[in-house]
Scaffold this motif. Structure first.
Motif, PDB file in Angstrom:
ATOM      1  N   UNK A 254      83.791  36.643  56.650  1.00  0.00           N
ATOM      2  CA  UNK A 254      83.554  35.226  56.355  1.00  0.00           C
ATOM      3  C   UNK A 254      84.657  34.641  55.473  1.00  0.00           C
ATOM      4  N   UNK A 255      85.158  35.444  54.533  1.00  0.00           N
ATOM      5  CA  UNK A 255      86.272  34.979  53.704  1.00  0.00           C
ATOM      6  C   UNK A 255      87.461  34.630  54.589  1.00  0.00           C
ATOM      7  N   UNK A 256      87.739  35.497  55.552  1.00  0.00           N
ATOM      8  CA  UNK A 256      88.858  35.262  56.469  1.00  0.00           C
ATOM      9  C   UNK A 256      88.580  34.067  57.377  1.00  0.00           C
ATOM     10  N   UNK A 257      87.378  34.010  57.942  1.00  0.00           N
ATOM     11  CA  UNK A 257      87.047  32.951  58.906  1.00  0.00           C
ATOM     12  C   UNK A 257      87.045  31.572  58.273  1.00  0.00           C
ATOM     13  N   UNK A 258      86.500  31.461  57.060  1.00  0.00           N
ATOM     14  CA  UNK A 258      86.323  30.147  56.440  1.00  0.00           C
ATOM     15  C   UNK A 258      87.344  29.855  55.345  1.00  0.00           C
ATOM     16  N   UNK A 259      88.331  30.717  55.204  1.00  0.00           N
ATOM     17  CA  UNK A 259      89.404  30.518  54.218  1.00  0.00           C
ATOM     18  C   UNK A 259      88.819  30.312  52.807  1.00  0.00           C
ATOM     19  N   UNK A 260      87.925  31.222  52.431  1.00  0.00           N
ATOM     20  CA  UNK A 260      87.272  31.159  51.126  1.00  0.00           C
ATOM     21  C   UNK A 260      88.310  31.354  50.022  1.00  0.00           C
ATOM     22  N   UNK A 261      88.213  30.533  48.985  1.00  0.00           N
ATOM     23  CA  UNK A 261      89.170  30.607  47.875  1.00  0.00           C
ATOM     24  C   UNK A 261      88.631  31.339  46.656  1.00  0.00           C
ATOM     25  N   UNK A 262      87.288  31.351  46.481  1.00  0.00           N
ATOM     26  CA  UNK A 262      86.706  31.938  45.269  1.00  0.00           C
ATOM     27  C   UNK A 262      85.478  32.777  45.623  1.00  0.00           C
ATOM     28  N   UNK A 263      85.528  34.042  45.246  1.00  0.00           N
ATOM     29  CA  UNK A 263      84.365  34.913  45.361  1.00  0.00           C
ATOM     30  C   UNK A 263      83.691  35.018  44.008  1.00  0.00           C
ATOM     31  N   UNK A 264      82.410  34.663  43.957  1.00  0.00           N
ATOM     32  CA  UNK A 264      81.662  34.670  42.694  1.00  0.00           C
ATOM     33  C   UNK A 264      80.499  35.637  42.850  1.00  0.00           C
ATOM     34  N   UNK A 265      80.368  36.571  41.915  1.00  0.00           N
ATOM     35  CA  UNK A 265      79.356  37.597  42.109  1.00  0.00           C
ATOM     36  C   UNK A 265      78.819  38.115  40.791  1.00  0.00           C
ATOM     37  N   UNK A 266      77.622  38.638  40.860  1.00  0.00           N
ATOM     38  CA  UNK A 266      77.053  39.454  39.805  1.00  0.00           C
ATOM     39  C   UNK A 266      76.503  40.699  40.482  1.00  0.00           C
ATOM     40  N   UNK A 267      76.084  41.674  39.708  1.00  0.00           N
ATOM     41  CA  UNK A 267      75.401  42.819  40.273  1.00  0.00           C
ATOM     42  C   UNK A 267      76.288  43.758  41.069  1.00  0.00           C
ATOM     43  N   UNK A 268      75.787  44.223  42.229  1.00  0.00           N
ATOM     44  CA  UNK A 268      76.399  45.382  42.888  1.00  0.00           C
ATOM     45  C   UNK A 268      77.589  45.076  43.782  1.00  0.00           C
ATOM     46  N   UNK A 269      78.058  43.851  43.857  1.00  0.00           N
ATOM     47  CA  UNK A 269      79.090  43.513  44.841  1.00  0.00           C
ATOM     48  C   UNK A 269      80.416  44.190  44.535  1.00  0.00           C
ATOM     49  N   UNK A 270      80.890  44.122  43.287  1.00  0.00           N
ATOM     50  CA  UNK A 270      82.195  44.700  42.962  1.00  0.00           C
ATOM     51  C   UNK A 270      82.264  46.196  43.273  1.00  0.00           C
ATOM     52  N   UNK A 271      81.282  47.017  42.856  1.00  0.00           N
ATOM     53  CA  UNK A 271      81.367  48.445  43.201  1.00  0.00           C
ATOM     54  C   UNK A 271      81.390  48.693  44.705  1.00  0.00           C
TER      55      UNK A 271
END
Length: 533
Positions: A254-271
């Motif tokens: 989705x980041x690639x498809x929609x040209x996302x500029x900012x990923x915002x997360x809490x919790x388990x996403x980074x690991x």
């Protein structure tokens, strides 16, 4: 400026009518469509008999229907009580009564658990709930189908109906819930004006603009979800890409498809991102910043784009770093507030004495978005505020001054709770439920480290003589049978004859947390040795 969230949405829809406001795998909604549909739904809720100031519990997932219901309530003056779909009898029963909720929104297809049947049962226990609205599924007798709200009246009539709703920036927008250390969450009123300002301030901190695109895959009705994903489109006119659950491969697509500029997360996403091995198969060059709770240095190395840690608390402080701020600040602290009017202090936890930079103390703050009072809980309010109105977070930090600017590094919690991927677990509450088990003489709950969630719950149990220890599964069945949310159940059990104590005779949970951390580390070392053989 006496502006409301509804005012901001109408202004943004006039400015960018055909721009996508929210995108999901199921549908895309433009700002004009969002404005029109929320007018129709908001007026329909009033036509059903709800009135401005009424409360409505939300048990909805991260999808565009939730966006529509939330903003419709914002326009109609109906106050969402930001419960989550995972809450069960204990939480929904108490929060429904305490908030005085008259409506209950539930998502029929959220999981295998039947939230519709659950809402009907809860209404029997709390007759103050007059309306159950079923989203994304069949509405049985005695409930209202969400889809019918859109066709209840013409758009012109809906807008006339909403004109009669008198709201201002100081009116309550939503009832958020604290992650308190004991008992049930406390209710935090958040207001139209401060939510708009708070969202604008954090956007400025991360260099988010009207041309940005955000991706969000966690609960959108949470404080973090609303400030990071629900409000920025309304405030700035940007686009939020929504995911119903964490799916790393799909997120990258989705980041690639929609040209996302900012990923915002809490919790388990980074690991999970760090563990994802096929990162080079995805073009994520549009990303300007990825923000996470911790491990941003390792994530930046893996993704090849700027990453920073963050800090957020429902009582009103958000901290982070812009992509061009110093690497030490981005990777070794949780950043600084993006609001120029916030005041942040580090105090001695036993007094109101300031702590010098470089020394650990309790993070305290006050500002335009900081807690004024817990709803219906004067005692908790008094305990949480200093004599001059600073909120005491219970979080221990060290202040670092980098290039003349203060950044704050999280060190641990003063209060007794567990942060499981962003969901707070009050240890005393769960200990009370575990102690009802027939095998258990006493129970203590502590945080144990986890590579994905950050922390999980480990129960140290003292058993009644002659009784067998419950398994993790059977204990979870017992606790959920008592009406406790599943995510609060311990995921490991340690059986002991007694608890370690401090020199003054109190149970030493610091020692218990170290004990389970050491055991997990030893087990991991042993597993690594077996695999290498």
């Amino acid at each position: 400026m006496n502006s409301t969230v509804g005012d901001a949405l109408r202004a943004t829809a006039a400015r960018y009518p055909n721009r996508p406001a929210f995108i999901s795998d199921e549908q895309t909604i433009t700002f004009q469509e969002l404005d029109e549909k929320t007018d129709l739904i908001g007026a329909a809720l009033l036509d059903m008999g709800l009135t401005p100031g009424d409360r409505a519990m939300f048990q909805l997932g991260t999808n565009i229907e939730t966006v529509l219901v939330a903003h419709a309530c914002h326009k109609a003056g109906i106050i969402p009580v930001c419960t989550i779909p995972q809450y069960r009898e204990v939480e929904i029963g108490a929060l429904g009564r305490k908030s005085g909720a008259k409506a209950h929104f539930v998502q029929a297809d959220f999981s295998q658990f039947d939230l519709v049947e659950f809402a009907l049962r809860m209404r029997e226990e709390n007759p103050a709930i007059e309306h159950i609205v079923v989203v994304r599924g069949k509405a049985p007798q005695g409930t209202t189908a969400f889809d019918t709200l859109l066709g209840r009246m013409p758009l012109s009539d809906a807008r006339e109906r909403l004109k009669a709703v008198n709201l201002g920036s100081r009116d309550v927008l939503t009832f958020q819930l604290s992650g308190g250390s004991t008992g049930l969450p406390k209710i935090i009123p958040r207001f139209h004006g401060e939510y708009l300002g708070h969202s604008a301030a954090f956007s400025h901190c991360y260099k988010i603009s009207s041309d940005s695109r955000i991706i969000w895959s966690l609960p959108i009705i949470h404080n973090a979800g609303q400030l990071y994903a629900l409000m920025p489109p309304v405030v700035l006119g940007l686009t939020s890409v929504l995911m119903p659950k964490v799916d790393i491969e799909r997120m990258l697509q989705l980041i690639e498809e929609h040209k996302v500029t900012h990923g915002l997360s809490i919790g388990p996403i980074a690991p999970q991102l760090i563990a994802y091995k096929n990162i080079r198969q995805h073009n994520i060059s549009s990303l300007q910043l990825f923000v996470t709770m911790s491990r941003s240095g390792k994530l930046e190395e893996h993704l090849g784009i700027p990453c920073s840690n963050l800090f957020g608390i429902t009582e009103g402080l958000l901290m982070g770093c812009a992509p061009d701020e110093p690497e030490f600040a981005r990777h070794h602290t949780q950043g600084a507030s993006g609001c120029p009017f916030d005041e942040v202090r580090v105090l001695d936890p036993e007094s109101e004495k300031p702590i010098e930079p470089g020394t650990m103390g309790e993070l305290c703050f006050r500002g335009p978005s900081s807690l004024l009072a817990y709803y219906g809980d004067d005692e908790a309010t008094a305990k949480s505020l200093t004599s001059d109105g600073f909120f005491r977070t219970g979080d221990m930090v060290i202040e670092h001054v980098v290039d003349g600017k203060s950044y704050f590094a999280f060190q641990g919690r003063l209060r007794d709770n567990i942060n499981r991927g962003g969901e707070k677990i009050g240890c005393e509450e769960v200990e009370g439920f575990i102690s009802r088990h027939p095998s258990v003489s006493d129970a203590k709950l502590v945080a144990m480290p986890d590579p994905f969630y950050g922390e999980k719950a480990c129960a140290y149990l003292i058993l009644h003589e002659g009784y067998d220890a419950p398994s993790v599964k059977s204990l979870a069945e017992f606790l959920t049978g008592q009406g406790l949310a599943k995510f609060k159940c311990p995921e490991r059990i340690e059986i002991v004859d007694s608890y370690p104590v401090t020199r003054v005779g109190k149970v030493d949970k610091v020692a218990m947390r170290k004990d389970i951390a050491d055991k997990l580390a030893a087990e991991q070392t042993a597993n690594d040795g077996v695999q290498s053989d």
